[in-house]
Design an enzyme around this catalytic site. Structure first.
Site, short mmCIF file in Angstrom:
data_model
loop_
_atom_site.label_atom_id
_atom_site.label_comp_id
_atom_site.label_asym_id
_atom_site.label_seq_id
_atom_site.Cartn_x
_atom_site.Cartn_y
_atom_site.Cartn_z
N ASN A 1 2.11 9.75 9.62
CA ASN A 1 3.48 10.23 9.41
C ASN A 1 4.38 9.85 10.58
OD1 ASN A 1 2.95 11.34 6.93
ND2 ASN A 1 3.69 13.39 7.46
N GLU B 1 0.83 -1.21 0.00
CA GLU B 1 0.00 0.00 0.00
C GLU B 1 0.86 1.25 0.00
OE1 GLU B 1 -3.65 2.05 2.56
OE2 GLU B 1 -2.54 0.37 3.41
#
Length: 402
Positions: free
Chosen positions: A388, A246
C-alpha cells in the site's frame, strides 16, 4: 451495481450466464468456495481452465491473433463479473494475465509460437520470480545474478514469496545482467525451466496454514540465452508493464460484492447473542453499508478504467488506486466474516484442503471454518503486487504530482 448495456453486450452477458450455469461443475465451485487463499489448487484451477479452453474462452484477455477471444474491454469485464457472481475460481493469473502479455509484447516470434499455446493448453504452469530476501518493495535492488556464458546464462541467487512454485514447471524472473549501470538499467527478464539442475524449492507455510508461497534457490543454473525476453537491460521496463497488468487487469469489485452478499445473508440468520439476529444491530448494518459503498466506488473506478482502455489508452497509474482500494476492502470484508461468526469463526484448521471429502470437520459451518484462514491470508493483500505504501507513492507522484 447494474450498468446499462447495449443489446449486443446484454446478449453476451446472458450467453456467459448460460454457459456458467451449464458448465461450472459443483466440485470446482465447491473447491473455489473452500479455498482461503487467492490461488486455488491446480486440481481445481486447471480443471476450470480446461473447460474454458475447450470453449475458446480461456484467453479472454488475449488478442485474437495469439489465440484469444478478441473480446472488447467491457465484454472481458462482464465475463469476469459473471464468473465472480457464479462462484467460479480465479484463473491461473500468472501465466494467463502476467506472462502472456509480456511474451506477445516483448517476445520474439519463436517465443510467442512456443510459450503462448502451452499457457492455454495447461502444459506449462508458471510462477513469478520477482521478490528476493531484502528486495521486495525496493524491487530494483534485486541481486540474483545472470552472467552470460556463450549461448547460456549462469544464474545464481534466490527468490522468495514465490506463489505456487511447488506446482510450477516454469518461472519468469528478473535477474541482474549488468552491475556497472544504474540498478534499474541492469535488470533483464528471463524464463527458467524449474526442472533445470541447481533449482530447488523450499516451502513457506503462512500463518493461516496454507502452503501457497515458497523460496526458490538458484545455484549455477544454466539457462539458454534464447529464454531472454526482450533485450538485456529491458527487464525493468517489462516489469513495470507486467505489474500494471497485475494491479489493474482484473475486476475486483464483483467478487468483493459477492462475498459481502454472502456475509449479509448469513448475518440475517446468525445470533447476535442477545436473542436477536446480528443483522438487527445498527452498528453491524452500518459496517455492511460502509463496505458496500466502498465496493460500489471501486466498481465505478474499474469501469472508468475499462472505458479508457476501450479508447485505446493504457491503464496508467490509476491501477495503483484500484489495487490499494481492493486490498483494503478485501481485508475489511474478511474481518466482517470473522466478526459475523464470533467464537465459531476462530476455528483454524491447519490441514488442507478445506474442501472435499477429506476436509476437517467444521465445528459450526463451512463458512465459519473458512473465516479465520481467509482473514489471515488476506493480510498479504496490502503487500503483494506492491505494498500500500508503494501504491500511495505512485499515486502521489504520478496522479497528484506531489
Amino acid at each position: 451495481m447494474d450498468i446499462e448495456l447495449s443489446p449486443e453486450d446484454a446478449a453476451f452477458r446472458d450467453e456467459v450466464r448460460a454457459f456458467l450455469r451449464d458448465n461450472l461443475p459443483d466440485v470446482v465451485k465447491d473447491g473455489a468456495a473452500g479455498t482461503p487463499s487467492v490461488f486455488v489448487e491446480p486440481e481445481i484451477g486447471q480443471a476450470w481452465n480446461a473447460i474454458l479452453h475447450k470453449q475458446g474462452w480461456l484467453g479472454y484477455q488475449w488478442p485474437k491473433e495469439h489465440g484469444g477471444t478478441g473480446w472488447t474491454p467491457l465484454q472481458r469485464y462482464l465475463f469476469e463479473k459473471e464468473c465472480a457472481l457464479a462462484g467460479a475460481p480465479n484463473l491461473t493469473v500468472l501465466g494467463l494475465k502476467l506472462l502472456a502479455p509480456v511474451v506477445w509484447t516483448f517476445g520474439n516470434e519463436e517465443q510467442k509460437a512456443y510459450y503462448l499455446p502451452r499457457v492455454l493448453s495447461g502444459e506449462d504452469y508458471w510462477c513469478q520470480g520477482f521478490s528476493e530476501p531484502g528486495s521486495g518493495s525496493d524491487l530494483a535492488s534485486l541481486k540474483t545474478r545472470a552472467v552470460r556464458d556463450g549461448d547460456s546464462y549462469i544464474v545464481n541467487g534466490s527468490k522468495i514469496w514465490t506463489t505456487h512454485a511447488h506446482h510450477a514447471n516454469r518461472m519468469f524472473t528478473l535477474v541482474r545482467t549488468n552491475t556497472e549501470v544504474k540498478k534499474q538499467a541492469g535488470i533483464s527478464f528471463l524464463l527458467i525451466d524449474l526442472d533445470t539442475p541447481g533449482v530447488s524449492v523450499r516451502p513457506i507455510l503462512t500463518v493461516a496454514g496454507d502452503h501457497e508461497v515458497n523460496q526458490v534457490f538458484l545455484e549455477d543454473v544454466v539457462v539458454p540465452a534464447r529464454n531472454l525476453v526482450g533485450e538485456e537491460g529491458q527487464g525493468w521496463t517489462i516489469a513495470k508493464f507486467l505489474l500494471e497488468n497485475e494491479r489493474g487487469g482484473s475486476c475486483h469489485a464483483p467478487k468483493l460484492g459477492y462475498d459481502l452478499d454472502q456475509i449479509e445473508r448469513a448475518s440475517r440468520e446468525e445470533s447476535d447473542g442477545r436473542g436477536g439476529k446480528l443483522f438487527d444491530q445498527v452498528d453491524w448494518r452500518r459496517r455492511l453499508a460502509q463496505a458496500r459503498l466502498g465496493v460500489e466506488a471501486l466498481e465505478m473506478i474499474e469501469l472508468k478504467i475499462i472505458s479508457e482502455i476501450a479508447k485505446g489508452k493504457k491503464p496508467g497509474p490509476q491501477t495503483s488506486l484500484t489495487k490499494m482500494l481492493a486490498s483494503n476492502l478485501r481485508q475489511e470484508i474478511d474481518l466482517l466474516a470473522v466478526d459475523l461468526y464470533g467464537p465459531a469463526g476462530l476455528q483454524l484448521d491447519m490441514a488442507r484442503p478445506l474442501y472435499g471429502n477429506e476436509a476437517p470437520i467444521a465445528l459450526h459451518s463451512k463458512e465459519a471454518q473458512l473465516a479465520s484462514p481467509r482473514y489471515l491470508n488476506s493480510r498479504a493483500w496490502t503487500i503483494f503486487g506492491g505494498t500500500n505504501e508503494v501504491q500511495s507513492t505512485i499515486i502521489a507522484k504520478s496522479v497528484l504530482g506531489l
